[in-house]
Design a protein around this motif. Sequence first.
Motif, PDB file in Angstrom:
ATOM      1  N   ALA A  28       0.852  -1.190   0.000  1.00 20.89           N
ATOM      2  CA  ALA A  28       0.000   0.000   0.000  1.00 20.89           C
ATOM      3  C   ALA A  28       0.885   1.238   0.000  1.00 20.89           C
ATOM      4  O   ALA A  28       2.003   1.212   0.528  1.00 20.89           O
ATOM      5  CB  ALA A  28      -0.914   0.007   1.226  1.00 20.89           C
ATOM      6  N   ALA A  29       0.385   2.296  -0.601  1.00 18.66           N
ATOM      7  CA  ALA A  29       1.071   3.589  -0.567  1.00 18.66           C
ATOM      8  C   ALA A  29       0.017   4.645  -0.236  1.00 18.66           C
ATOM      9  O   ALA A  29      -0.960   4.816  -0.967  1.00 18.66           O
ATOM     10  CB  ALA A  29       1.739   3.889  -1.906  1.00 18.66           C
ATOM     11  N   LEU A  30       0.232   5.307   0.890  1.00 18.17           N
ATOM     12  CA  LEU A  30      -0.728   6.278   1.419  1.00 18.17           C
ATOM     13  C   LEU A  30      -0.231   7.686   1.130  1.00 18.17           C
ATOM     14  O   LEU A  30       0.854   8.075   1.575  1.00 18.17           O
ATOM     15  CB  LEU A  30      -0.853   6.066   2.937  1.00 18.17           C
ATOM     16  CG  LEU A  30      -1.775   6.988   3.715  1.00 18.17           C
ATOM     17  CD1 LEU A  30      -3.237   6.789   3.308  1.00 18.17           C
ATOM     18  CD2 LEU A  30      -1.608   6.735   5.223  1.00 18.17           C
ATOM     19  N   LEU A  31      -1.032   8.433   0.371  1.00 19.11           N
ATOM     20  CA  LEU A  31      -0.669   9.806   0.001  1.00 19.11           C
ATOM     21  C   LEU A  31      -1.328  10.786   0.969  1.00 19.11           C
ATOM     22  O   LEU A  31      -2.548  10.857   1.057  1.00 19.11           O
ATOM     23  CB  LEU A  31      -1.131  10.092  -1.440  1.00 19.11           C
ATOM     24  CG  LEU A  31      -0.923  11.512  -1.958  1.00 19.11           C
ATOM     25  CD1 LEU A  31       0.563  11.869  -2.031  1.00 19.11           C
ATOM     26  CD2 LEU A  31      -1.593  11.669  -3.330  1.00 19.11           C
ATOM     27  N   CYS A  32      -0.480  11.537   1.687  1.00 24.30           N
ATOM     28  CA  CYS A  32      -0.984  12.540   2.622  1.00 24.30           C
ATOM     29  C   CYS A  32      -1.299  13.833   1.873  1.00 24.30           C
ATOM     30  O   CYS A  32      -0.830  14.051   0.761  1.00 24.30           O
ATOM     31  CB  CYS A  32       0.049  12.812   3.708  1.00 24.30           C
ATOM     32  SG  CYS A  32       0.504  11.340   4.652  1.00 24.30           S
ATOM     33  N   LYS A  33      -2.087  14.700   2.521  1.00 22.84           N
ATOM     34  CA  LYS A  33      -2.523  15.936   1.857  1.00 22.84           C
ATOM     35  C   LYS A  33      -1.345  16.831   1.471  1.00 22.84           C
ATOM     36  O   LYS A  33      -1.429  17.603   0.519  1.00 22.84           O
ATOM     37  CB  LYS A  33      -3.504  16.694   2.744  1.00 22.84           C
ATOM     38  CG  LYS A  33      -4.849  15.976   2.794  1.00 22.84           C
ATOM     39  CD  LYS A  33      -6.028  16.913   2.838  1.00 22.84           C
ATOM     40  CE  LYS A  33      -7.266  16.138   2.429  1.00 22.84           C
ATOM     41  NZ  LYS A  33      -8.429  16.408   3.230  1.00 22.84           N
ATOM     42  N   ASP A  34      -0.232  16.752   2.211  1.00 15.84           N
ATOM     43  CA  ASP A  34       0.918  17.595   1.871  1.00 15.84           C
ATOM     44  C   ASP A  34       1.856  16.940   0.854  1.00 15.84           C
ATOM     45  O   ASP A  34       2.912  17.478   0.552  1.00 15.84           O
ATOM     46  CB  ASP A  34       1.694  17.971   3.137  1.00 15.84           C
ATOM     47  CG  ASP A  34       2.538  16.818   3.672  1.00 15.84           C
ATOM     48  OD1 ASP A  34       2.301  15.653   3.263  1.00 15.84           O
ATOM     49  OD2 ASP A  34       3.437  17.074   4.483  1.00 15.84           O
ATOM     50  N   LYS A  39       4.579   4.106   2.824  1.00 16.21           N
ATOM     51  CA  LYS A  39       4.352   2.790   2.241  1.00 16.21           C
ATOM     52  C   LYS A  39       4.111   1.774   3.349  1.00 16.21           C
ATOM     53  O   LYS A  39       4.588   1.942   4.472  1.00 16.21           O
ATOM     54  CB  LYS A  39       5.572   2.358   1.425  1.00 16.21           C
ATOM     55  CG  LYS A  39       5.846   3.256   0.229  1.00 16.21           C
ATOM     56  CD  LYS A  39       6.902   2.684  -0.689  1.00 16.21           C
ATOM     57  CE  LYS A  39       8.277   2.772  -0.101  1.00 16.21           C
ATOM     58  NZ  LYS A  39       9.338   2.321  -1.018  1.00 16.21           N
ATOM     59  N   GLY A  40       3.365   0.720   3.014  1.00 21.65           N
ATOM     60  CA  GLY A  40       3.133  -0.340   3.988  1.00 21.65           C
ATOM     61  C   GLY A  40       3.014  -1.684   3.300  1.00 21.65           C
ATOM     62  O   GLY A  40       2.621  -1.767   2.136  1.00 21.65           O
ATOM     63  N   CYS A  41       3.388  -2.732   4.024  1.00 21.92           N
ATOM     64  CA  CYS A  41       3.207  -4.100   3.524  1.00 21.92           C
ATOM     65  C   CYS A  41       2.521  -4.915   4.612  1.00 21.92           C
ATOM     66  O   CYS A  41       2.471  -4.484   5.769  1.00 21.92           O
ATOM     67  CB  CYS A  41       4.552  -4.726   3.159  1.00 21.92           C
ATOM     68  SG  CYS A  41       5.659  -4.942   4.561  1.00 21.92           S
ATOM     69  N   ILE A  73      -5.078   6.251  -1.129  1.00 21.64           N
ATOM     70  CA  ILE A  73      -4.208   5.103  -0.850  1.00 21.64           C
ATOM     71  C   ILE A  73      -4.290   4.158  -2.046  1.00 21.64           C
ATOM     72  O   ILE A  73      -5.377   3.913  -2.577  1.00 21.64           O
ATOM     73  CB  ILE A  73      -4.595   4.389   0.478  1.00 21.64           C
ATOM     74  CG1 ILE A  73      -3.542   3.332   0.849  1.00 21.64           C
ATOM     75  CG2 ILE A  73      -5.991   3.784   0.405  1.00 21.64           C
ATOM     76  CD1 ILE A  73      -3.688   2.788   2.264  1.00 21.64           C
ATOM     77  N   ALA A  74      -3.128   3.700  -2.496  1.00 19.96           N
ATOM     78  CA  ALA A  74      -3.085   2.703  -3.568  1.00 19.96           C
ATOM     79  C   ALA A  74      -2.797   1.356  -2.931  1.00 19.96           C
ATOM     80  O   ALA A  74      -1.982   1.250  -2.010  1.00 19.96           O
ATOM     81  CB  ALA A  74      -1.994   3.050  -4.577  1.00 19.96           C
ATOM     82  N   VAL A  75      -3.495   0.333  -3.419  1.00 23.25           N
ATOM     83  CA  VAL A  75      -3.350  -1.013  -2.862  1.00 23.25           C
ATOM     84  C   VAL A  75      -3.146  -2.016  -4.002  1.00 23.25           C
ATOM     85  O   VAL A  75      -3.892  -1.997  -4.991  1.00 23.25           O
ATOM     86  CB  VAL A  75      -4.604  -1.411  -2.043  1.00 23.25           C
ATOM     87  CG1 VAL A  75      -4.435  -2.802  -1.436  1.00 23.25           C
ATOM     88  CG2 VAL A  75      -4.904  -0.384  -0.954  1.00 23.25           C
ATOM     89  N   VAL A  76      -2.131  -2.858  -3.852  1.00 23.80           N
ATOM     90  CA  VAL A  76      -1.894  -3.950  -4.806  1.00 23.80           C
ATOM     91  C   VAL A  76      -1.660  -5.228  -4.009  1.00 23.80           C
ATOM     92  O   VAL A  76      -1.076  -5.187  -2.928  1.00 23.80           O
ATOM     93  CB  VAL A  76      -0.674  -3.684  -5.718  1.00 23.80           C
ATOM     94  CG1 VAL A  76      -0.920  -2.489  -6.620  1.00 23.80           C
ATOM     95  CG2 VAL A  76       0.594  -3.491  -4.900  1.00 23.80           C
ATOM     96  N   GLY A  77      -2.121  -6.337  -4.541  1.00 21.27           N
ATOM     97  CA  GLY A  77      -1.890  -7.575  -3.799  1.00 21.27           C
ATOM     98  C   GLY A  77      -2.218  -8.809  -4.599  1.00 21.27           C
ATOM     99  O   GLY A  77      -2.939  -8.761  -5.600  1.00 21.27           O
ATOM    100  N   GLY A  78      -1.636  -9.917  -4.156  1.00 23.04           N
ATOM    101  CA  GLY A  78      -1.897 -11.195  -4.793  1.00 23.04           C
ATOM    102  C   GLY A  78      -0.893 -12.221  -4.302  1.00 23.04           C
ATOM    103  O   GLY A  78       0.079 -11.872  -3.618  1.00 23.04           O
ATOM    104  N   MET A  79      -1.144 -13.465  -4.651  1.00 21.10           N
ATOM    105  CA  MET A  79      -0.246 -14.538  -4.226  1.00 21.10           C
ATOM    106  C   MET A  79       1.159 -14.294  -4.778  1.00 21.10           C
ATOM    107  O   MET A  79       1.321 -13.723  -5.857  1.00 21.10           O
ATOM    108  CB  MET A  79      -0.788 -15.885  -4.711  1.00 21.10           C
ATOM    109  CG  MET A  79      -2.165 -16.235  -4.132  1.00 21.10           C
ATOM    110  SD  MET A  79      -2.233 -16.212  -2.329  1.00 21.10           S
ATOM    111  CE  MET A  79      -1.262 -17.679  -1.959  1.00 21.10           C
ATOM    112  N   ASP A  80       2.157 -14.755  -4.013  1.00 19.85           N
ATOM    113  CA  ASP A  80       3.529 -14.382  -4.364  1.00 19.85           C
ATOM    114  C   ASP A  80       4.066 -15.056  -5.621  1.00 19.85           C
ATOM    115  O   ASP A  80       5.114 -14.679  -6.120  1.00 19.85           O
ATOM    116  CB  ASP A  80       4.479 -14.591  -3.176  1.00 19.85           C
ATOM    117  CG  ASP A  80       4.536 -16.048  -2.723  1.00 19.85           C
ATOM    118  OD1 ASP A  80       3.963 -16.923  -3.396  1.00 19.85           O
ATOM    119  OD2 ASP A  80       5.164 -16.287  -1.681  1.00 19.85           O
ATOM    120  N   ASN A  81       3.354 -16.057  -6.158  1.00 20.63           N
ATOM    121  CA  ASN A  81       3.840 -16.710  -7.378  1.00 20.63           C
ATOM    122  C   ASN A  81       3.162 -16.183  -8.647  1.00 20.63           C
ATOM    123  O   ASN A  81       3.398 -16.693  -9.729  1.00 20.63           O
ATOM    124  CB  ASN A  81       3.639 -18.231  -7.270  1.00 20.63           C
ATOM    125  CG  ASN A  81       2.177 -18.619  -7.128  1.00 20.63           C
ATOM    126  OD1 ASN A  81       1.322 -17.773  -6.876  1.00 20.63           O
ATOM    127  ND2 ASN A  81       1.893 -19.893  -7.285  1.00 20.63           N
TER     128      ASN A  81
END
Length: 151
Positions: A28-34, A39-41, A73-81
């Motif tokens: 995830a990538a969270l964009l603040c107002k400023d 980033k987070g995992c 916030i942008a979110v991407v995800g899926g199985m690692d293969n």
Amino acid sequence: MTDFELVKLALEAREMAYTPYSHHKVGAALLCKDGTVFKGCNVENAGYTPTNCAERTAVFKAVSEGYKEYEAIAVVGGMDNLKDLPLCAPCGVCRQVLNEFGDPDTFRIILAEVKNVDDLSNITQDDVKMTNKTLKEILPLGFGPKNLYIE
Ligand SMILES: [Zn+2]
């Protein structure tokens, strides 16, 4: 910061996911107002319950650094293969956490399906299909801070 750039940061974050049990990696990538981005995992745990999602990792990092106003916030995800990531929407717990800080009418949730994640350095806009939602759309009738304030 374009939505595509934010998705690329979410893909970078996904690389750090700690998922020895589920093998489902999320970034995830969270964009603040400023303009600041956190980033987070997802971070799993042998005890399962302490596991934390990518979205909450990003929010908790931001709050702990004094940032509480967010644009998107942008979110991407899926199985690692997987070579191609399907759409991965925030879980219910994360939707509730996002609702604590984001304005439900304007806080944008950018969900991205991404092709060719095995070669992140060459990802182009053509590899990414984005779905934009507001927080209100993914958490209708949500319970939030306004419920606890007496006006
Ligand atoms: Zn979650």
